[in-house]
Structure formats: C-alpha cells, structure tokens
Design a protein around this motif. Structure first.
Motif, mmCIF file in Angstrom:
data_model
loop_
_atom_site.group_PDB
_atom_site.id
_atom_site.type_symbol
_atom_site.label_atom_id
_atom_site.label_comp_id
_atom_site.label_asym_id
_atom_site.label_seq_id
_atom_site.Cartn_x
_atom_site.Cartn_y
_atom_site.Cartn_z
ATOM 1 N N PHE A 20 0.851 -1.186 0.000
ATOM 2 C CA PHE A 20 0.000 0.000 0.000
ATOM 3 C C PHE A 20 0.889 1.239 0.000
ATOM 4 N N ASP B 153 -4.691 4.683 0.682
ATOM 5 C CA ASP B 153 -4.851 3.332 0.136
ATOM 6 C C ASP B 153 -5.243 2.322 1.209
ATOM 7 N N GLY C 113 -9.092 0.817 -2.289
ATOM 8 C CA GLY C 113 -8.420 0.955 -1.001
ATOM 9 C C GLY C 113 -9.097 0.098 0.048
#
Length: 298
Positions: A54, A110, A139
């Motif tokens: 992420f 995210d 996300g």
C-alpha cells in the motif's frame, strides 16, 4: 482537532474520553494492554494475507503505534492520527485529529486501520463514511472494535446491585455493536466485499475490582453522557462484586469477563473487483451440482 459534542443524541462525552486516554498514555499502557495487543496482532495477521503493498496508509487512534510498527513493512508511507498528541511522540508522520472529523482529502489513502477505538465514537456511521471517501478506489479498510456481549457480566451486576440498593440504575457500561449490524453498517457506508467476524476473549480475574482497574487503565472508564454524576457508593460496588462472584465465577472462584472483538474489512469500490453474478446468469445448474458421482441424485 477534537470534537467535544454533547447532546441528547451523543452517547459519549468525548472530552472525558480524551482525559481517560491521556491518563493511559501517562501510565505507558500499564499492564492492561493485553486486549489491544491481541486485536492488533490479529489485524496485522489479516493484513499480511493481502498480497499487496500500500502506498499511503493511515492508522487511526493506535495508542502507542504497535500496530503501525507491525504492518509498516507493507506500507510505503504510514500516517498515524490520534486525538491526543501524547501518543504520538517520536512518530515521523503524525496528525492530531479526531476520528469523527478526519482531515484527509477524498481519495488520498490506500489503507485505513483502526484498533479498538471506533466503538467509542458518537457517530460511527459518519466515521465510516469519511473513511470510505478518504480511500482511493480499491483501497482497504480494516478495523477491530468491541461488540456483541462485551462486558455483559459487569453491566448486569452493576445494574442489579444499584437497582437493589437505590431503587434505580444509571448506565455504567456502553452498548456495543452486534455482528449483524456491523455488516449492514459497512454496506450502508459504501464498502464493497465486506467481511465481518467475531472473536470472543474470556478474561478471568480474582474479583470484579481487578476487572474495573484494568478498564480504567485501558482508558475505558465510564464516559457515557447519560452516566450519573453522583458517586455510586461503596455499598453498591461491594454488592455488585458479590453478585458477580455468585453468577459468573468458575469452580476456583475466579470470575469471567467477556470481550467480543468484532473484525471488519471492506474495500472502496473499483471496477476490477469481483462482483456477484446477476440472478439467472449462472452457467452451472443446481441439478448438476446435486448429482452424485454415480449418476444418481444425492
């Protein structure tokens, strides 16, 4: 920025909650961090199963940052946000912010993580809606919160003792979200692919007073807006401890306390995500599925 809203619709006194959290910070989480540690370890394990890095993540109200440290290898830039700056010492990427008033731009994150704090918000649906807006498409939101029958033994004993000795009762333990309601809440706030489950932790103590000491050390002392401002009195607590020992003790005399930890995950919708088939579009018939290998019906 911290919300101190108090109204008949607001179940919690947020200013009092902040004082409780600062007290826990000052004590270094004392010896009462076992519940947080268990939930944080489970969240870190669940995130590790997501085969993905992420870019920008947020850990909301993570107390001492142990969850952030556990998942840091999977996130390029991990921001920590806290209502009280006492918990953010030495954190390079940190924001002092109330989770009910998130300062993050739409589509800027995210990943959002939250461990054992959302059950103490006055507007949990509003918080989830803000998180959903702050996430980029695809996300991930992952959280643990107290729910179900958490502390139902303590609630029962305090209400029973107070009613017995004073003729009335004031709320002492907050209500917690039910598993089915948590799933509906994720869907209502726009999350896709929701996953909801619950883990029950049963903790044993010598007496009710040991449990109450741990709750105070955790920053979880009574912060209900509807709480009575009058001291409850020693007689009521002693009677509640007697009832606890009578109703919720094991053979060795130790009492049980229930903590139900509800785990939720959901994704910001994205076109690449798996979608349910339209009714009638399945390519396999139910008759085929129910046919056994010998050719007969099972």
């Amino acid at each position: 920025m911290t919300s101190n809203r108090l109204s008949p619709e607001a179940p919690f006194d947020r200013g009092l909650q902040a004082r409780h959290r600062r007290r826990w910070a000052g004590r270094g989480m004392a010896g009462a961090r076992f519940l947080y540690d268990a939930a944080a370890a489970e969240l870190a394990e669940r995130l590790s199963l997501v085969q993905r890095r992420f870019a920008v993540g947020l850990e909301m109200n993570g107390y001492d940052g142990s969850l952030a440290r556990a998942v840091g290898g999977q996130v390029d830039f991990l921001i920590r946000s806290e209502r009280e700056g006492d918990w953010l010492d030495g954190t390079p990427l940190a924001v002092v912010a109330d989770e009910e008033l998130l300062p993050f731009a739409n589509g800027s994150l995210d990943l959002v993580l939250s461990c054992l704090s959302l059950h103490l918000t006055n507007d949990t649906p509003g918080v989830l809606a803000q998180i959903q807006r702050a996430l980029r498409p695809d996300g991930l939101f992952l959280t643990a919160l107290l729910g179900g029958d958490s502390l139902q033994e303590l609630r029962t004993c305090l209400i029973t003792a107070e009613a017995e000795l004073t003729g009335g009762a004031s709320p002492r333990v907050p209500p917690f979200v039910e598993l089915r309601d948590a799933g509906a809440l994720l869907q209502r706030t726009g999350f896709a692919l929701p996953v909801i489950d619950q883990d029950r932790q049963t903790v044993r103590y010598d007496t009710m007073f040991g449990l109450m000491a741990d709750l105070r050390a955790m920053g979880m002392a009574n912060s209900l807006t509807a709480r009575s401002r009058r001291p409850l009195g020693r007689r009521v607590f002693l009677r509640a401890a007697e009832i606890y020992a009578e109703r919720f003790s094991d053979r060795d005399g130790r009492i049980r306390a229930t903590f139900d930890i509800v785990y939720l995950s959901g994704w910001k919708p994205h076109e690449s995500q798996q979608k349910p088939l339209r009714p009638g579009s399945a390519q396999v018939s139910l008759a085929d599925v129910l046919t056994d290998r010998s050719g007969g019906r099972g």
